[in-house]
Scaffold this motif. Structure first.
Motif, PDB file in Angstrom:
ATOM      1  N   VAL A   1      -0.834  -2.463  -7.652  1.00  0.00           N
ATOM      2  CA  VAL A   1       0.155  -2.673  -6.578  1.00  0.00           C
ATOM      3  C   VAL A   1      -0.527  -2.549  -5.211  1.00  0.00           C
ATOM      4  N   TYR A   2      -1.473  -1.589  -5.090  1.00  0.00           N
ATOM      5  CA  TYR A   2      -2.163  -1.393  -3.811  1.00  0.00           C
ATOM      6  C   TYR A   2      -2.913  -2.659  -3.392  1.00  0.00           C
ATOM      7  N   PHE A   3      -3.565  -3.283  -4.357  1.00  0.00           N
ATOM      8  CA  PHE A   3      -4.356  -4.474  -4.029  1.00  0.00           C
ATOM      9  C   PHE A   3      -3.569  -5.768  -4.198  1.00  0.00           C
TER      10      PHE A   3
ATOM     11  N   PRO B   1       0.820  -1.228   0.000  1.00  0.00           N
ATOM     12  CA  PRO B   1       0.000   0.000   0.000  1.00  0.00           C
ATOM     13  C   PRO B   1       0.849   1.270   0.000  1.00  0.00           C
TER      14      PRO B   1
ATOM     15  N   ARG C   1      -3.399   2.005   8.340  1.00  0.00           N
ATOM     16  CA  ARG C   1      -3.345   0.544   8.486  1.00  0.00           C
ATOM     17  C   ARG C   1      -2.183   0.146   9.381  1.00  0.00           C
TER      18      ARG C   1
ATOM     19  N   ALA D   1      -4.917   6.167   3.160  1.00  0.00           N
ATOM     20  CA  ALA D   1      -5.426   4.831   3.509  1.00  0.00           C
ATOM     21  C   ALA D   1      -4.309   3.976   4.100  1.00  0.00           C
ATOM     22  N   ALA D   2      -3.111   4.063   3.512  1.00  0.00           N
ATOM     23  CA  ALA D   2      -1.978   3.262   4.002  1.00  0.00           C
ATOM     24  C   ALA D   2      -1.570   3.699   5.404  1.00  0.00           C
TER      25      ALA D   2
ATOM     26  N   SER E   1      -1.236  -7.289  -2.414  1.00  0.00           N
ATOM     27  CA  SER E   1      -1.132  -8.196  -1.257  1.00  0.00           C
ATOM     28  C   SER E   1      -2.453  -8.889  -0.985  1.00  0.00           C
TER      29      SER E   1
END
Lengths: 165, 77
Positions: free
Chosen positions: B60-62, A9, A83, A79-80, B64
């Motif tokens: 890339v964000y999704f 992320p 988390r 958002a990152a 994982s």
């Protein structure tokens, strides 16, 4: 059991922000300050006021696109940051920013300069290829530097909460 | 949801707004040069790298989540 860490992320946020800001560097430095090219300057050379203004419009559309890319990058970074499973690493973020900028140069260079011929990096010469290749080479350098920094940050494991207080 | 609406509205305003307000003399010719038969093709070609980069970033964000989902053992009925 501890939750596994995910760096993607943060990398995605840096990549989107880097690509967007790299687009702004291209637009501000090469289009406006140096005036080496415009988005459609190989197809519609800006050699009179009307052609220059038509090119200006398409430059604006391009800027709007990279602005959207940057805003989405900010949203992803937000958002990152919320988390707990995302390690808060400066090296990873800066590396991703460089990776995004390099990716912008390579993708834009291959599509717009080489494949479609919408414009070239420096229009005011007969030998356009060396300038296009230099732009691509700079992009590859940025990719390598970004990749190296991201790799260096792979051991950073502190979440954002660790930096609070 | 709000950011999506804001981005969508901005795009609509940018794409439908009149071009080159400042030049009264050449404005019709400038508008004709922008809004011609090649408008959609120019728009799509010009935004192609931006869309590609956006897809890479979102992918890339999704990444994982997608890889962990694909590595899960198959569910039993």
């Amino acid at each position: 059991m501890t939750e596994p860490l995910h760096r993607t992320p943060l990398i995605a946020a840096g990549l989107l922000l880097g690509a967007g800001l790299g687009g702004f560097v291209d637009g501000i430095v090469l289009h406006q300050i140096l005036q080496w090219h415009n988005m459609l300057s190989n197809q519609l050379p800006p050699d009179n006021l009307v052609a220059a203004k038509v090119n200006m419009y398409w430059d604006g559309i391009f800027h709007a696109g990279v602005w959207v890319l940057t805003v989405i990058g900010l949203r992803v970074l937000w958002a990152a940051s919320r988390r707990a499973d995302v390690p808060w690493s400066g090296r990873t973020l800066v590396g991703s920013l460089l990776l995004g900028w390099g990716l912008f140069n390579v993708v834009e260079g291959i599509i717009d300069h080489t494949l479609l011929g919408l414009h070239h990096v420096y229009e005011y010469t007969d030998a356009k290829m060396p300038w296009d290749m230099a732009f691509l080479a700079f992009g590859v350098l940025l990719l390598l530097a970004g990749w190296g920094l991201i790799r260096a940050g792979r051991h950073d494991a502190a979440p954002r909460a660790a930096y609070a207080a | 949801m709000k950011p999506v609406v804001a981005v969508w509205l901005t795009c609509c305003l940018l794409l439908t707004g009149p071009g080159a307000q400042a030049c009264r003399v050449c404005r019709p010719r400038v508008q004709a040069g922008i809004h011609n038969t090649e408008y959609t093709a120019n728009l799509l070609l010009l935004l192609l790298p931006v869309v590609l980069l956006l897809l890479i970033g979102v992918g890339v964000y999704f990444a994982s989540a997608l890889t962990s989902r694909s590595s899960l053992p198959p569910a039993h009925d």
